[in-house]
Design an enzyme around this catalytic site. Sequence first.
Site, PDB file in Angstrom:
ATOM      1  N   GLU A  83       0.897  -1.146   0.000  1.00 53.46           N
ATOM      2  CA  GLU A  83       0.000   0.000   0.000  1.00 53.46           C
ATOM      3  C   GLU A  83       0.935   1.194   0.000  1.00 53.46           C
ATOM      4  O   GLU A  83       1.849   1.284   0.819  1.00 53.46           O
ATOM      5  CB  GLU A  83      -0.880  -0.016   1.257  1.00 53.46           C
ATOM      6  CG  GLU A  83      -1.942  -1.095   1.244  1.00 53.46           C
ATOM      7  CD  GLU A  83      -3.036  -0.837   0.195  1.00 53.46           C
ATOM      8  OE1 GLU A  83      -3.197   0.322  -0.229  1.00 53.46           O
ATOM      9  OE2 GLU A  83      -3.716  -1.802  -0.210  1.00 53.46           O
ATOM     10  N   THR A 124      11.708   3.053   0.512  1.00 58.00           N
ATOM     11  CA  THR A 124      11.504   4.463   0.175  1.00 58.00           C
ATOM     12  C   THR A 124      12.355   5.375   1.066  1.00 58.00           C
ATOM     13  O   THR A 124      12.643   5.013   2.218  1.00 58.00           O
ATOM     14  CB  THR A 124      10.010   4.819   0.355  1.00 58.00           C
ATOM     15  OG1 THR A 124       9.865   6.232   0.420  1.00 58.00           O
ATOM     16  CG2 THR A 124       9.422   4.238   1.637  1.00 58.00           C
ATOM     17  N   ASP A 125      12.690   6.550   0.541  1.00 63.97           N
ATOM     18  CA  ASP A 125      13.418   7.527   1.367  1.00 63.97           C
ATOM     19  C   ASP A 125      12.549   8.043   2.514  1.00 63.97           C
ATOM     20  O   ASP A 125      13.051   8.636   3.461  1.00 63.97           O
ATOM     21  CB  ASP A 125      13.931   8.699   0.513  1.00 63.97           C
ATOM     22  CG  ASP A 125      12.836   9.466  -0.216  1.00 63.97           C
ATOM     23  OD1 ASP A 125      11.655   9.064  -0.147  1.00 63.97           O
ATOM     24  OD2 ASP A 125      13.156  10.486  -0.870  1.00 63.97           O
ATOM     25  N   GLU A 126      11.223   7.799   2.430  1.00 60.57           N
ATOM     26  CA  GLU A 126      10.331   8.325   3.474  1.00 60.57           C
ATOM     27  C   GLU A 126      10.604   7.689   4.837  1.00 60.57           C
ATOM     28  O   GLU A 126      10.192   8.228   5.865  1.00 60.57           O
ATOM     29  CB  GLU A 126       8.861   8.151   3.061  1.00 60.57           C
ATOM     30  CG  GLU A 126       8.566   8.873   1.766  1.00 60.57           C
ATOM     31  CD  GLU A 126       7.095   9.050   1.459  1.00 60.57           C
ATOM     32  OE1 GLU A 126       6.277   9.092   2.381  1.00 60.57           O
ATOM     33  OE2 GLU A 126       6.775   9.148   0.259  1.00 60.57           O
ATOM     34  N   TYR A 149       2.272   5.113   6.544  1.00 67.41           N
ATOM     35  CA  TYR A 149       2.897   4.494   5.355  1.00 67.41           C
ATOM     36  C   TYR A 149       4.392   4.289   5.593  1.00 67.41           C
ATOM     37  O   TYR A 149       4.901   3.164   5.492  1.00 67.41           O
ATOM     38  CB  TYR A 149       2.671   5.362   4.106  1.00 67.41           C
ATOM     39  CG  TYR A 149       3.612   5.020   2.961  1.00 67.41           C
ATOM     40  CD1 TYR A 149       3.533   3.781   2.317  1.00 67.41           C
ATOM     41  CD2 TYR A 149       4.588   5.925   2.532  1.00 67.41           C
ATOM     42  CE1 TYR A 149       4.410   3.453   1.281  1.00 67.41           C
ATOM     43  CE2 TYR A 149       5.455   5.606   1.500  1.00 67.41           C
ATOM     44  CZ  TYR A 149       5.369   4.377   0.874  1.00 67.41           C
ATOM     45  OH  TYR A 149       6.244   4.057  -0.145  1.00 67.41           O
ATOM     46  N   LYS A 153       6.692   0.842   6.054  1.00 65.53           N
ATOM     47  CA  LYS A 153       7.832   0.498   5.183  1.00 65.53           C
ATOM     48  C   LYS A 153       9.106   0.325   6.026  1.00 65.53           C
ATOM     49  O   LYS A 153       9.914  -0.568   5.772  1.00 65.53           O
ATOM     50  CB  LYS A 153       8.046   1.581   4.122  1.00 65.53           C
ATOM     51  CG  LYS A 153       6.955   1.701   3.076  1.00 65.53           C
ATOM     52  CD  LYS A 153       6.820   0.485   2.163  1.00 65.53           C
ATOM     53  CE  LYS A 153       7.988   0.316   1.228  1.00 65.53           C
ATOM     54  NZ  LYS A 153       7.740  -0.796   0.260  1.00 65.53           N
TER      55      LYS A 153
HETATM   56  P1  NAD Z   1       1.527   1.238  -6.452  1.00 62.65           P
HETATM   57  O1  NAD Z   1       0.562   1.586  -5.380  1.00 62.65           O
HETATM   58  O2  NAD Z   1       1.379   1.889  -7.786  1.00 62.65           O
HETATM   59  O3  NAD Z   1       1.522  -0.328  -6.696  1.00 62.65           O
HETATM   60  C1  NAD Z   1       1.452  -1.254  -5.646  1.00 62.65           C
HETATM   61  C2  NAD Z   1       1.070  -2.603  -6.227  1.00 62.65           C
HETATM   62  O4  NAD Z   1       1.045  -3.551  -5.154  1.00 62.65           O
HETATM   63  C3  NAD Z   1      -0.318  -2.631  -6.876  1.00 62.65           C
HETATM   64  O5  NAD Z   1      -0.261  -3.299  -8.117  1.00 62.65           O
HETATM   65  C4  NAD Z   1      -1.176  -3.400  -5.873  1.00 62.65           C
HETATM   66  O6  NAD Z   1      -2.229  -4.123  -6.488  1.00 62.65           O
HETATM   67  C5  NAD Z   1      -0.134  -4.320  -5.261  1.00 62.65           C
HETATM   68  N1  NAD Z   1      -0.522  -4.774  -3.914  1.00 62.65           N
HETATM   69  C6  NAD Z   1      -0.990  -4.013  -2.890  1.00 62.65           C
HETATM   70  N2  NAD Z   1      -1.242  -4.785  -1.822  1.00 62.65           N
HETATM   71  C7  NAD Z   1      -0.898  -6.055  -2.177  1.00 62.65           C
HETATM   72  C8  NAD Z   1      -0.918  -7.300  -1.491  1.00 62.65           C
HETATM   73  N3  NAD Z   1      -1.345  -7.392  -0.218  1.00 62.65           N
HETATM   74  N4  NAD Z   1      -0.498  -8.397  -2.143  1.00 62.65           N
HETATM   75  C9  NAD Z   1      -0.078  -8.322  -3.434  1.00 62.65           C
HETATM   76  N5  NAD Z   1      -0.056  -7.179  -4.132  1.00 62.65           N
HETATM   77  C10 NAD Z   1      -0.455  -6.052  -3.505  1.00 62.65           C
HETATM   78  O7  NAD Z   1       2.955   1.541  -5.831  1.00 62.65           O
HETATM   79  P2  NAD Z   1       4.297   2.056  -6.548  1.00 62.65           P
HETATM   80  O8  NAD Z   1       4.300   3.529  -6.552  1.00 62.65           O
HETATM   81  O9  NAD Z   1       4.496   1.310  -7.807  1.00 62.65           O
HETATM   82  O10 NAD Z   1       5.374   1.578  -5.484  1.00 62.65           O
HETATM   83  C11 NAD Z   1       5.951   0.277  -5.557  1.00 62.65           C
HETATM   84  C12 NAD Z   1       6.917   0.092  -4.399  1.00 62.65           C
HETATM   85  O11 NAD Z   1       7.932   1.087  -4.448  1.00 62.65           O
HETATM   86  C13 NAD Z   1       6.245   0.238  -3.033  1.00 62.65           C
HETATM   87  O12 NAD Z   1       6.784  -0.735  -2.176  1.00 62.65           O
HETATM   88  C14 NAD Z   1       6.623   1.641  -2.588  1.00 62.65           C
HETATM   89  O13 NAD Z   1       6.698   1.700  -1.179  1.00 62.65           O
HETATM   90  C15 NAD Z   1       7.995   1.790  -3.229  1.00 62.65           C
HETATM   91  N6  NAD Z   1       8.387   3.166  -3.569  1.00 62.65           N
HETATM   92  C16 NAD Z   1       7.558   3.956  -4.320  1.00 62.65           C
HETATM   93  C17 NAD Z   1       7.989   5.238  -4.669  1.00 62.65           C
HETATM   94  C18 NAD Z   1       7.137   6.135  -5.541  1.00 62.65           C
HETATM   95  O14 NAD Z   1       7.506   7.300  -5.764  1.00 62.65           O
HETATM   96  N7  NAD Z   1       6.031   5.677  -6.104  1.00 62.65           N
HETATM   97  C19 NAD Z   1       9.236   5.702  -4.256  1.00 62.65           C
HETATM   98  C20 NAD Z   1      10.040   4.850  -3.487  1.00 62.65           C
HETATM   99  C21 NAD Z   1       9.608   3.585  -3.166  1.00 62.65           C
END
Ligand code: NAD
Length: 328
Positions: A83, A124-126, A149, A153
């Site tokens: 999430e 994440t950097d958060e 969140y 993480k």
């Molecule tokens: P997103 O919300 O677009 O995608 C998350 C995906 O995980 C979705 O396809 C969702 O269906 C799936 N998912 C959620 N709960 C699940 C569960 N219980 N079991 C299986 N699948 C599940 O997120 P994103 O932006 O693509 O981020 C992906 C990863 O990268 C995350 O772990 C996030 O913390 C990390 N991240 C994101 C960013 C950013 O800027 N978006 C930056 C750094 C790190």
Amino acid sequence: MRLLITGGAGFIGSNFVQYAARAYPKYEIVNVDLLTYAGNLDNLAEVEKLPAYRFVRADIGDRGKLEPLFQEGFDVVVNFAAESHVDRSIAQPDLFVRTNVLGTQTLLELSKQYGVKRFVQVSTDEVYGTLGDEGLFTEETPLAPNSPYSASKAGADLLVRAYSETYGLPVNITRCSNNYGPYQFPEKLIPLMIGRALSDKPLPVYGDGLNVRDWLYVEDHCRAIDLVIHYGRNGEIYNVGGNNERTNLHVVRTILKELGKPESLISFVSDRPGHDRRYAIDASKIRRELGWTPQYPYEIGIKETIQWYLRNEEWLRRIETGEYRRDG
Ligand code: NAD
């Protein structure tokens, strides 16, 4: 090589699945995703038919459903599933603990049991909290998450560390700054603002709009993860960031300018509780150790991204109408 990608129907995960299928056509890729509101199989139309690719709809916390997959054997697990939206975590923190903490622990346990050779946690950097006007997050910065969140993480990151220290599971953690690019769900700043600007709706900007984020084009993040999978030193954390600090207001103004829309569409709204003021990443470790350098300057990446959403209005429309949700 057999890869298990979790969360591969989301924004970064789907970019990574496409990237890996292009870069390594001989690798077998299994994509496990629950298809929450954030999972979108439209993102994967190009890889869906490849024989080396398979999609399985499952919750990463569902051990019973995942175990038969792990019995087939994986070399590498890359955990993108999460999430990911801070505002939603404020409304529903329990869901974030369930997926981000317990889900990750389930994957770690199965990886330990079935001899996965490398577990890469996409973090994440958060997790580092917030910065003042000066300074950068390094891999040694203490964890100080401020939102449910980022706390979930950070909890996952600590479990990854514990599985490495206690059980010797080979692991890496990547901590990346804010990503932007194609296929980002339109609840996040850039696609949200593009979508609203295209419909001439007000663009809600939190507080004074001067919160700073370090923006990285998603393909540069994918290349960083690729390097970590193949060359990361066991147990190491790698910060990933683009040295592209911009205020939210700057990003929103760029979008309006690029779309030829007036700044009068900007509407300042009450700030998010616990809103981190500034994130900025020191990515010198991954540059030095793995030779990673971002290839997309922000000014080019943001324009390409805006153009992508313009070319793919149908993708946005299918999300707005809910048509993107299919049974996987
Ligand atoms: P997103 O919300 O677009 O995608 C998350 C995906 O995980 C979705 O396809 C969702 O269906 C799936 N998912 C959620 N709960 C699940 C569960 N219980 N079991 C299986 N699948 C599940 O997120 P994103 O932006 O693509 O981020 C992906 C990863 O990268 C995350 O772990 C996030 O913390 C990390 N991240 C994101 C960013 C950013 O800027 N978006 C930056 C750094 C790190």
